[in-house]
Scaffold this motif. Structure first.
Motif, short mmCIF file in Angstrom:
data_model
loop_
_atom_site.label_atom_id
_atom_site.label_comp_id
_atom_site.label_asym_id
_atom_site.label_seq_id
_atom_site.Cartn_x
_atom_site.Cartn_y
_atom_site.Cartn_z
N ASP A 127 0.89 -1.17 0.08
CA ASP A 127 -0.04 0.01 -0.06
C ASP A 127 0.87 1.12 0.04
O ASP A 127 1.65 1.43 0.89
CB ASP A 127 -1.02 0.00 1.33
CG ASP A 127 -1.99 1.30 1.44
OD1 ASP A 127 -2.00 2.05 0.36
OD2 ASP A 127 -2.67 1.30 2.30
N GLY A 128 0.65 1.88 -1.10
CA GLY A 128 1.68 3.26 -1.15
C GLY A 128 1.58 4.01 -0.29
O GLY A 128 2.40 4.78 0.74
N LEU A 129 0.27 4.33 0.21
CA LEU A 129 0.06 5.32 1.48
C LEU A 129 0.70 5.07 2.76
O LEU A 129 1.40 5.79 3.40
CB LEU A 129 -1.47 5.48 1.46
CG LEU A 129 -1.87 6.65 2.64
CD1 LEU A 129 -1.40 7.97 2.41
CD2 LEU A 129 -3.14 6.59 2.64
N THR A 130 0.42 3.68 3.09
CA THR A 130 0.90 3.07 4.45
C THR A 130 2.81 3.38 4.37
O THR A 130 3.33 3.59 5.30
CB THR A 130 0.60 1.68 4.49
OG1 THR A 130 -0.73 1.59 4.46
CG2 THR A 130 1.21 1.14 5.87
N LEU A 131 3.13 2.88 3.11
CA LEU A 131 4.73 3.07 2.96
C LEU A 131 5.25 4.48 3.08
O LEU A 131 6.04 4.77 3.79
CB LEU A 131 5.13 2.77 1.58
CG LEU A 131 6.51 2.26 1.43
CD1 LEU A 131 7.03 1.38 2.40
CD2 LEU A 131 7.04 1.81 0.07
N ARG A 132 4.35 5.61 2.59
CA ARG A 132 4.89 6.77 2.83
C ARG A 132 4.68 7.35 4.11
O ARG A 132 5.51 8.01 4.59
CB ARG A 132 3.91 7.66 1.88
CG ARG A 132 4.39 7.64 0.34
CD ARG A 132 3.52 8.79 -0.60
NE ARG A 132 2.40 8.63 -0.60
CZ ARG A 132 1.59 7.87 -1.70
NH1 ARG A 132 2.31 7.39 -2.41
NH2 ARG A 132 0.40 8.02 -1.52
N LEU A 133 3.51 6.72 4.76
CA LEU A 133 3.36 7.37 6.10
C LEU A 133 4.62 6.61 7.07
O LEU A 133 4.94 7.17 8.09
CB LEU A 133 2.09 6.94 6.86
CG LEU A 133 0.94 7.54 6.28
CD1 LEU A 133 -0.26 6.76 6.73
CD2 LEU A 133 0.90 9.09 6.72
N LYS A 134 5.04 5.42 7.14
CA LYS A 134 6.22 4.79 7.55
C LYS A 134 7.46 5.58 7.31
O LYS A 134 8.36 5.91 8.24
CB LYS A 134 6.35 3.62 7.42
CG LYS A 134 5.38 2.36 7.88
CD LYS A 134 5.58 1.05 7.55
CE LYS A 134 4.59 0.28 8.14
NZ LYS A 134 4.86 -1.20 7.85
#
Length: 198
Positions: free
Chosen positions: A140-147
């Motif tokens: 999930d791109g959004l989850t990765l960016r948040l991390k």
């Protein structure tokens, strides 16, 4: 009176003797005795023959008995009854232990076959799968960016609609700043870098 009786008895004896002499015939008696002797000889010969036959039969039966006695004795190379029973017990114990070992081996083989079938199924699934595609799909791109943002000290606080309401920024000094996302993307990035390095 006694004399008369005695003479009377004597007279009767004499009369009886006279009668007997007429009855007894020496020639006839000789023939009877000769016939009796011949019969006795025949009987003796028959009895001797029977005794000889019985003795021969007894000798034959004695030989058979000796042979049977010899054959009934246990030869030296044949084990005794106790040794034979002990060997049978050993064979039974060996048979039981072999049966247990075979059963254990069969159980082990069945578990190994089940394990092999599971490994073959896993290998088939791995051959059919595409790890890069699966990773891309699961990523999930959004989850990765948040991390990544969190790792840099930036933690966005989201509204219910998923948009960023504000940003918590941790600086190098350990202070936490709250920034509202106003302005252009360049201005937001410049403000974030400034607060993280402070």
């Amino acid at each position: 009176m006694t004399r008369e009786l005695q003479s009377k008895d004597l007279q009767e004896c004499i009369n009886l003797m006279r009668k007997m002499t007429t009855i007894i015939d020496p020639a006839d008696d000789y023939l009877t005795i000769t016939a009796a002797e011949e019969q006795m000889n025949v009987n003796y010969a028959r009895a001797k023959k029977e005794i000889d036959e019985a003795y021969a039969s007894l000798k034959s039966l004695s030989r058979v008995l000796d042979a049977a006695r010899k054959s009934s004795t246990r030869p030296p190379n044949v084990p005794t009854l106790e040794l034979h029973a002990a060997r049978l017990n050993e064979f039974d114990a060996s048979r039981i232990s072999l049966a247990k070992a075979i059963r254990d081996a069969e159980n082990s083989m069945a578990s190994k076959e089940a394990e092999l079938a599971a490994l073959k199924e896993t290998a088939r699934k791995l051959e059919e799968s595409d790890p890069a595609h699966d990773h891309q799909r699961e990523l999930d791109g959004l989850t990765l960016r948040l991390k990544i943002y969190k790792g840099m000290g930036l933690e966005p606080v989201l509204r219910e609609d998923g948009q960023v309401a504000k940003m918590l920024i941790r600086g190098d000094s350990g202070d936490v700043h709250c920034a509202m996302p106003d302005g252009s993307n360049f201005q937001k990035a410049e403000l974030a870098w400034m607060l993280t390095t402070s």
